[in-house]
Design an enzyme around this catalytic site. Structure first.
Site, PDB file in Angstrom:
ATOM      1  N   GLY A 206     -25.627 100.870  24.126  1.00  0.00           N
ATOM      2  CA  GLY A 206     -26.803 100.035  23.947  1.00  0.00           C
ATOM      3  C   GLY A 206     -26.424  98.688  23.358  1.00  0.00           C
ATOM      4  N   GLY A 207     -27.371  97.763  23.395  1.00  0.00           N
ATOM      5  CA  GLY A 207     -27.157  96.477  22.743  1.00  0.00           C
ATOM      6  C   GLY A 207     -26.573  95.420  23.658  1.00  0.00           C
TER       7      GLY A 207
ATOM      8  N   VAL B  34     -23.934  91.593  23.346  1.00  0.00           N
ATOM      9  CA  VAL B  34     -22.538  91.248  23.126  1.00  0.00           C
ATOM     10  C   VAL B  34     -22.201  91.313  21.630  1.00  0.00           C
ATOM     11  CG1 VAL B  34     -23.003  88.752  22.988  1.00  0.00           C
ATOM     12  CG2 VAL B  34     -20.711  89.570  23.607  1.00  0.00           C
TER      13      VAL B  34
ATOM     14  N   ILE C 283     -24.546  98.166  15.375  1.00  0.00           N
ATOM     15  CA  ILE C 283     -24.479  99.523  15.923  1.00  0.00           C
ATOM     16  C   ILE C 283     -24.912  99.487  17.387  1.00  0.00           C
ATOM     17  CG2 ILE C 283     -25.460 101.860  15.801  1.00  0.00           C
ATOM     18  CD1 ILE C 283     -25.820 101.428  12.785  1.00  0.00           C
TER      19      ILE C 283
ATOM     20  N   GLY D 179     -20.388 103.315  18.793  1.00  0.00           N
ATOM     21  CA  GLY D 179     -20.702 103.490  17.377  1.00  0.00           C
ATOM     22  C   GLY D 179     -21.052 102.219  16.645  1.00  0.00           C
TER      23      GLY D 179
ATOM     24  N   CYS E  39     -24.976  90.208  19.138  1.00  0.00           N
ATOM     25  CA  CYS E  39     -26.052  91.156  19.457  1.00  0.00           C
ATOM     26  C   CYS E  39     -27.200  90.485  20.197  1.00  0.00           C
ATOM     27  CB  CYS E  39     -26.560  91.851  18.185  1.00  0.00           C
ATOM     28  SG  CYS E  39     -25.273  92.657  17.218  1.00  0.00           S
TER      29      CYS E  39
END
Length: 236
Positions: A81-82, A84, A148, A160, A178
């Site tokens: 997820g997320g 850069v 995260i 993680g 992010c």
């Protein structure tokens, strides 16, 4: 009578290239799905790299491909997820390979527990950190200290977190970390007197030990050092 704790193997790998650790994660996920190993926590630092999660794109990288090549920075588009994020020396990076079926199959709870481990760790160093609603990660004021981004395959977690201990902040200037444009990054070093010349390596080892302690407490796991198995696991 208290329930017995499950085992979690610790693989503390030191400084590693991203690709090798990513491939190791995938092998461990498959082994965990088959029940061949217990939960595992990989800890390491990375050589400089940008990774882009499922929600991200290269639009949040602010420098040219030529500049990235000149500085030897690779980009990996990966299945977490997320958006850069930068990984590099001076970060504690962790990849828990955990069977979430035994943890209630609750991904949001898992994310909050990862944040809780880092919040407890930072408290050891006198840093009051927090969550911010709508964002994943750990914050000090309006600055982000830990990112995260996870993946889950058949309820086995991978990918993680990364905690900024004393990274080179010039790399963060090359991206919108992010995908966030209006908040800054910070580090434990900026907030405390964590690094002290040649004592830095010793203190990073201490911080890692403290992280492992809190991880075991939050996830109710018995943490067992298996770093000597890392090369064996990565070769099969």
């Amino acid at each position: 009578m208290a329930a017995s704790k499950g085992e979690c193997w610790i693989l503390n790998l030191g400084l590693r290239d991203y690709s090798g650790v990513y491939n190791l994660q995938k092998k461990l996920v498959n082994k965990r799905m088959k029940g061949e190993i217990p939960d595992v926590l990989i800890l390491n630092e990375h050589n400089p790299v940008f990774t882009i999660g499922r929600k991200g794109g290269k639009g949040n990288i602010l420098v040219s491909e030529e500049e990235l090549k000149k500085r030897g920075i690779k980009i990996y588009e990966i299945d977490r997820g997320g958006d850069v994020i930068y990984h590099g020396p001076g970060q504690l990076v962790g990849y828990p390979i955990i069977d979430l079926k035994s943890k209630g199959k609750d991904i949001h709870l898992y994310l909050r527990n990862l944040e809780e481990v880092i919040i407890r760790l930072l408290k050891d160093y006198g840093v009051r950190s927090k969550r911010i609603e709508g964002y994943t990660g750990v914050w000090v004021g309006n600055e982000k200290i830990a990112a995260i981004g996870i993946g889950v395959k058949r309820w086995i977690s991978f990918h993680g977190f990364c905690l900024n201990v004393n990274p080179n902040f010039s790399y963060f200037n090359m991206i919108n970390p992010c995908g966030i444009k209006d908040r800054e990054m910070t580090s434990l070093e900026r907030l405390t007197n964590f690094e002290d010349n040649r004592k830095g390596e010793v203190k990073l080892a201490e911080l890692t030990d403290n992280f492992i302690k809190h991880f075991g407490e939050v996830f109710s796991l018995e943490m067992i050092n298996k770093t000597s198995l890392a090369s064996l696991l990565s070769s099969h």
